[in-house]
Design a protein around this motif. Structure first.
Motif, short mmCIF file in Angstrom:
data_model
loop_
_atom_site.label_atom_id
_atom_site.label_comp_id
_atom_site.label_asym_id
_atom_site.label_seq_id
_atom_site.Cartn_x
_atom_site.Cartn_y
_atom_site.Cartn_z
N TYR A 138 1.36 -1.62 -12.07
CA TYR A 138 0.92 -0.25 -11.76
C TYR A 138 0.32 -0.27 -10.37
CZ TYR A 138 -3.46 -2.37 -13.36
OH TYR A 138 -4.51 -3.23 -13.53
N TYR A 139 -0.05 0.88 -9.88
CA TYR A 139 -0.80 0.99 -8.62
C TYR A 139 -2.24 1.33 -8.96
CZ TYR A 139 3.26 0.62 -5.57
OH TYR A 139 4.36 0.15 -4.87
N LYS A 140 -3.19 0.86 -8.11
CA LYS A 140 -4.61 1.19 -8.32
C LYS A 140 -5.19 1.75 -7.02
CE LYS A 140 -6.58 -3.26 -7.01
NZ LYS A 140 -7.27 -4.46 -7.38
N PRO A 141 -6.25 2.55 -7.13
CA PRO A 141 -6.82 3.19 -5.93
C PRO A 141 -7.36 2.17 -4.93
CG PRO A 141 -7.64 4.23 -7.93
CD PRO A 141 -6.92 2.99 -8.36
N LEU A 142 -7.31 2.55 -3.66
CA LEU A 142 -7.82 1.74 -2.55
C LEU A 142 -8.99 2.50 -1.92
CD1 LEU A 142 -4.84 0.64 -0.26
CD2 LEU A 142 -6.53 -0.88 -1.30
N GLU A 143 -9.94 1.75 -1.38
CA GLU A 143 -11.03 2.39 -0.64
C GLU A 143 -10.57 2.63 0.79
OE1 GLU A 143 -13.87 3.68 -1.63
OE2 GLU A 143 -13.31 3.17 -3.69
N GLU A 144 -9.75 3.64 0.99
CA GLU A 144 -9.27 3.98 2.33
C GLU A 144 -9.28 5.49 2.47
OE1 GLU A 144 -5.48 2.51 3.67
OE2 GLU A 144 -6.03 0.40 3.39
N PRO A 145 -9.44 5.99 3.70
CA PRO A 145 -9.43 7.46 3.86
C PRO A 145 -8.09 8.06 3.41
CG PRO A 145 -9.83 6.32 5.98
CD PRO A 145 -9.61 5.26 4.94
N GLN B 255 -4.20 10.35 -1.76
CA GLN B 255 -5.01 9.17 -2.10
C GLN B 255 -4.25 7.89 -1.77
OE1 GLN B 255 -6.11 9.13 -6.25
NE2 GLN B 255 -7.73 7.60 -5.93
N ARG B 256 -4.98 6.89 -1.33
CA ARG B 256 -4.39 5.58 -1.00
C ARG B 256 -4.44 4.68 -2.22
NH1 ARG B 256 -1.23 4.45 2.59
NH2 ARG B 256 -2.26 2.66 3.55
N VAL B 257 -3.35 3.99 -2.46
CA VAL B 257 -3.26 3.11 -3.65
C VAL B 257 -2.55 1.81 -3.26
CG1 VAL B 257 -3.26 5.02 -5.32
CG2 VAL B 257 -1.09 4.20 -4.36
N LYS C 78 0.85 -1.20 0.00
CA LYS C 78 0.00 0.00 0.00
C LYS C 78 0.88 1.25 0.00
CE LYS C 78 -3.91 -2.03 2.46
NZ LYS C 78 -4.80 -1.86 3.64
N ALA C 79 0.40 2.28 -0.68
CA ALA C 79 1.18 3.51 -0.79
C ALA C 79 0.26 4.72 -0.81
CB ALA C 79 2.03 3.47 -2.06
N THR C 80 0.84 5.89 -0.68
CA THR C 80 0.08 7.14 -0.72
C THR C 80 0.60 8.01 -1.86
OG1 THR C 80 -0.10 7.02 1.68
CG2 THR C 80 -0.64 9.13 0.65
N VAL C 81 -0.34 8.64 -2.58
CA VAL C 81 0.05 9.54 -3.68
C VAL C 81 0.62 10.83 -3.10
CG1 VAL C 81 -0.78 10.89 -5.66
CG2 VAL C 81 -1.73 8.61 -5.22
N GLN C 82 1.89 11.12 -3.42
CA GLN C 82 2.50 12.37 -2.95
C GLN C 82 2.35 13.46 -4.00
OE1 GLN C 82 6.84 12.70 -2.65
NE2 GLN C 82 6.56 13.26 -0.52
N SER C 83 2.42 13.04 -5.27
CA SER C 83 2.17 13.97 -6.37
C SER C 83 1.88 13.14 -7.62
CB SER C 83 3.38 14.88 -6.61
OG SER C 83 3.05 15.85 -7.59
N ASP D 130 2.31 -0.40 8.68
CA ASP D 130 0.92 -0.78 8.83
C ASP D 130 -0.04 0.33 8.40
OD1 ASP D 130 1.59 -3.31 9.83
OD2 ASP D 130 1.96 -2.46 11.82
N GLY D 131 0.46 1.36 7.76
CA GLY D 131 -0.40 2.39 7.21
C GLY D 131 -0.88 3.38 8.25
N LEU D 132 -2.01 4.05 7.94
CA LEU D 132 -2.55 5.12 8.77
C LEU D 132 -2.98 4.59 10.14
CD1 LEU D 132 -2.84 8.08 8.45
CD2 LEU D 132 -5.09 7.74 7.43
N GLU D 133 -3.46 3.32 10.14
CA GLU D 133 -3.94 2.72 11.39
C GLU D 133 -2.79 2.64 12.41
OE1 GLU D 133 -7.47 1.90 11.25
OE2 GLU D 133 -6.77 3.28 9.69
#
Ligand SMILES: [Zn+2]
Lengths: 174, 356
Positions: free
Chosen positions: A147-154, A126-128, A74-79, A167-170
C-alpha cells in the motif's frame, strides 16, 4: 403429454476455454522491473508523457512507448474514495482507502491502496510513499507494493499533480 | 447501386507477417506497425487525419471481454475520433466504412483487423460461434465441420483428393513470392497425397495454419484519393450474404451466398484477372471458385491465400488488400476479393476491385 408443453427456461452449457495469456512486450518489461522492486513507466517519443502501467502505446499519439523510465516510490494523491462496504472476495477489512496515485516522474495515475493513515485526513495533493513487501516475496505483481502511506511533505498544488519529475516537487519539471 | 453512389478508392494497405506465434507481443503491439505503415503510404499523421476508423477482431480469440478496446490505443485517439468495431473479420469493417463514405458521413476511413489466435485452441474456440443450444454444447470444432463438407464433396464426385492437394501445392508455390507467408515451398501433389489423414478426409495441409498478426487499409472518396496524390484502385462493388446457422439445412457442396454476393457486387461485369479467396480449407477454394464463376483466365490466390497463413479477423481484409496491390502495381486490371466467416463458408463477402 402435458410436460412437453412446459417451457424450457434455460439449459446448462458451461464453456471452458484455455488460453496461454501473454501480457505484451511493454507490460512484460514493467512486470519484470516490478519483480526487481522497481516501479517503471514508459515515455512517449511524441508527446513525452510517461505512462504507468505501460501498455505499449501512447493512446494519445498512437505510437509505441519504447523508453523505460524508473519512477519514484513517492507519489501524489490525485483522487481517493473511502470504501465502507465489504467487497466479496476482498480480504481487506473496511473502511479502507482506494486512491488514484501519480508517482513522481509519471504523468498519469494508477490505482492502489492507501494505509497507515487517518482516513478522514486523506486529501487530494497529499504526498504518499510506497510500502513494499519484503524482497523475498517480490513477484510479477502490483501487490509487491502492499500500500502507500502518507509522507511528511508539503501538498502538491492541484495544477501540478501529474507534472512532477522523478525528484518530486523540489526538482519540479516535465 | 444508385447513380449518385460515390466511388470508393483503396489507397493503402499493409499486412504483418503471419507468425505461428507472436510470442510476448500483445494486440496493440501487433496493430501499431500496420497502422503506421498505411499512414506512411498516404503521408498521414495518425487516425486524426481520416474521418472514420473501423476495426475487426474477436474477443474469443484473446479470451478477454472487450479486448478489442485496447486496439484503440494504437490510433492516437486524442482528441476523440469517430470509431467503430465489428466482432468479425475486418472485411466487414471495410463494408461498414464503405457505407459511411457512400452515405456522405465520411470522405476517408482507416480499417484494421487483428488477432492473436495462438494463445487459445483455435478450432475449439471457434466451436463457440455455433448455435448455442444444439451445436456449441457439443464442441464441434471447425476442422471437423470442414471435414464433413469435404466428405460430401468427394462422395458427390465434385472433387477428388488430388484436386484438394493441387490447391495446396499451388498455394505453397505462390506463397514463395509472399514475404508474409507462414508456409511456402515446392510440394508435389503426390507427396501431399502420401501424407496421413488428420481429420479425414482432410490432411493437415488441407487446413490453414494458426497465425498471429494484423493488417490495415485506408480508403477514401476518389476526390480525396486524388488530393492525397497517391496511386489508388477503385472498389467497384461489395456485397455480403449469409446462410442459415443450421448446417443441416445447407448444401455444403456449394456456396449460394457467395454466388449471390458475386452477382450483387458485379463480378461477371468484366474479366477477372486475379482472385484472392478466403478459403481456410483446400476444398473450399474449389467451392468458391465455382460459385464466383472463375475460369482459366483468373489467377487464384497468387499470394498463396490463407492456406499459407491465416490471420483471423484480418485475412478477409487482406484478400482485398492483396488484389488492390496487384492492381496498383499493374499486374492486374480487375480482380475479385472474397472474405468468409462462420463454419463451412456460412457468411461470404465479395468485392470487385478495378484499376482507376
Ligand atoms: Zn504521446
Amino acid at each position: 403429454m402435458s410436460d412437453a408443453r412446459e417451457p424450457v427456461t434455460g439449459i446448462e452449457a458451461p464453456v471452458y476455454l484455455q488460453y496461454q495469456f501473454t501480457a505484451g512486450r511493454a507490460p512484460s518489461r514493467f512486470l519484470s522491473a516490478l519483480k526487481q522492486g522497481r516501479l517503471t513507466g514508459q515515455r512517449c517519443p511524441g508527446c513525452s508523457q510517461v505512462y504507468i502501467p505501460p501498455r505499449g502505446a501512447c493512446p494519445a499519439c498512437g505510437i509505441a512507448t519504447e523508453e523505460e523510465v524508473t519512477l519514484s516510490n513517492k507519489a501524489t494523491v490525485q483522487s481517493f474514495t473511502i470504501v465502507y462496504i465489504p467487497i466479496p472476495g476482498n480480504p481487506i477489512k473496511p473502511p479502507y482507502i482506494v486512491a488514484n496515485l501519480v508517482p513522481d516522474g509519471a504523468n498519469i495515475s494508477f490505482i492502489h491502496l492507501l494505509s497507515e493513515c487517518v482516513n478522514e485526513e486523506v486529501h487530494i495533493g497529499q504526498r504518499v510513499e510506497a510500502v513494499w513487501k519484503p524482497e523475498a516475496e517480490w513477484d510479477y505483481k502490483m501487490d509487491n507494493i502492499l500500500y502507500y502511506k502518507p509522507l511528511e511533505e508539503p501538498d502538491v498544488p492541484v495544477e501540478m499533480i501529474g507534472k512532477l519529475g522523478v525528484d518530486g516537487l523540489e526538482g519540479k519539471q516535465s | 447501386m444508385s447513380v449518385q453512389a460515390r466511388d470508393i478508392a483503396i489507397v493503402a494497405f499493409h499486412q504483418s507477417d503471419c507468425q505461428a506465434s507472436a510470442g510476448a507481443t500483445n494486440e496493440v503491439e501487433l496493430i501499431m506497425p500496420e497502422i503506421r505503415a498505411v499512414m506512411d503510404q498516404v503521408g498521414l499523421r495518425n487516425a486524426q487525419d481520416v474521418d472514420f476508423v473501423c476495426s475487426g477482431s474477436c474477443d474469443y480469440l484473446q479470451g478477454a471481454a472487450f479486448a478489442f478496446v485496447a486496439g484503440v490505443d494504437a490510433l492516437g485517439a486524442v482528441p476523440p475520433i469517430r470509431e467503430s468495431h465489428v466482432e468479425m473479420d475486418a472485411a466487414w469493417a471495410l463494408y461498414e466504412s464503405v457505407l459511411k463514405i457512400r452515405m456522405g458521413h465520411a470522405d476517408s476511413a482507416l480499417i484494421y483487423g487483428f488477432a492473436k489466435s495462438s494463445p487459445g485452441e483455435l478450432p475449439i474456440v471457434l466451436s463457440q460461434q455455433l448455435d448455442p443450444y444444439y451445436l456449441a454444447p457439443l464442441w464441434v470444432d471447425t476442422v471437423s465441420l470442414a471435414a464433413l463438407q469435404a466428405r460430401l464433396m468427394l462422395d458427390a464426385g465434385k472433387i477428388t483428393e488430388a484436386d484438394m492437394a493441387a490447391v495446396v501445392s499451388r498455394s505453397r508455390h505462390n506463397a514463395m513470392n509472399n514475404p508474409h507467408a507462414q508456409l511456402a515451398g515446392e510440394v508435389s501433389v503426390e507427396s501431399l497425397l502420401a501424407q496421413q489423414h488428420f481429420v479425414s478426409p482432410l490432411r493437415r495441409h488441407d487446413c490453414c495454419p494458426v497465425s498471429d498478426g494484423a493488417s490495415a487499409m485506408i480508403i477514401a472518396t476518389v476526390e480525396q484519393a486524388k488530393a492525397w496524390g497517391k496511386p489508388y484502385a477503385i472498389l467497384r462493388g461489395i456485397d455480403h450474404r449469409i446462410e442459415s446457422h443450421n448446417l443441416c439445412t445447407r448444401d455444403l457442396t456449394e456456396s449460394p451466398s457467395t454466388r449471390r454476393a458475386a452477382e450483387a457486387a458485379g463480378v461477371a461485369d468484366g474479366a477477372v484477372d486475379v482472385a484472392e479467396l478466403y478459403a481456410p480449407f483446400s476444398h473450399q477454394e474449389i467451392i468458391l471458385s465455382r460459385a464466383l464463376g472463375l475460369g482459366e483466365g483468373t489467377s487464384v490466390n497468387p499470394s498463396g491465400g490463407v492456406l499459407a497463413g491465416n490471420l483471423m479477423m484480418a485475412s478477409g481484409l487482406s484478400r482485398v488488400g492483396e488484389v488492390f496491390q496487384r492492381i496498383v502495381s499493374g499486374e492486374a486490371r480487375r480482380g475479385v476479393a472474397h472474405a468468409t466467416s462462420g463454419p463451412c463458408l456460412q457468411h461470404n463477402l465479395v468485392a470487385v476491385v478495378e484499376a482507376a
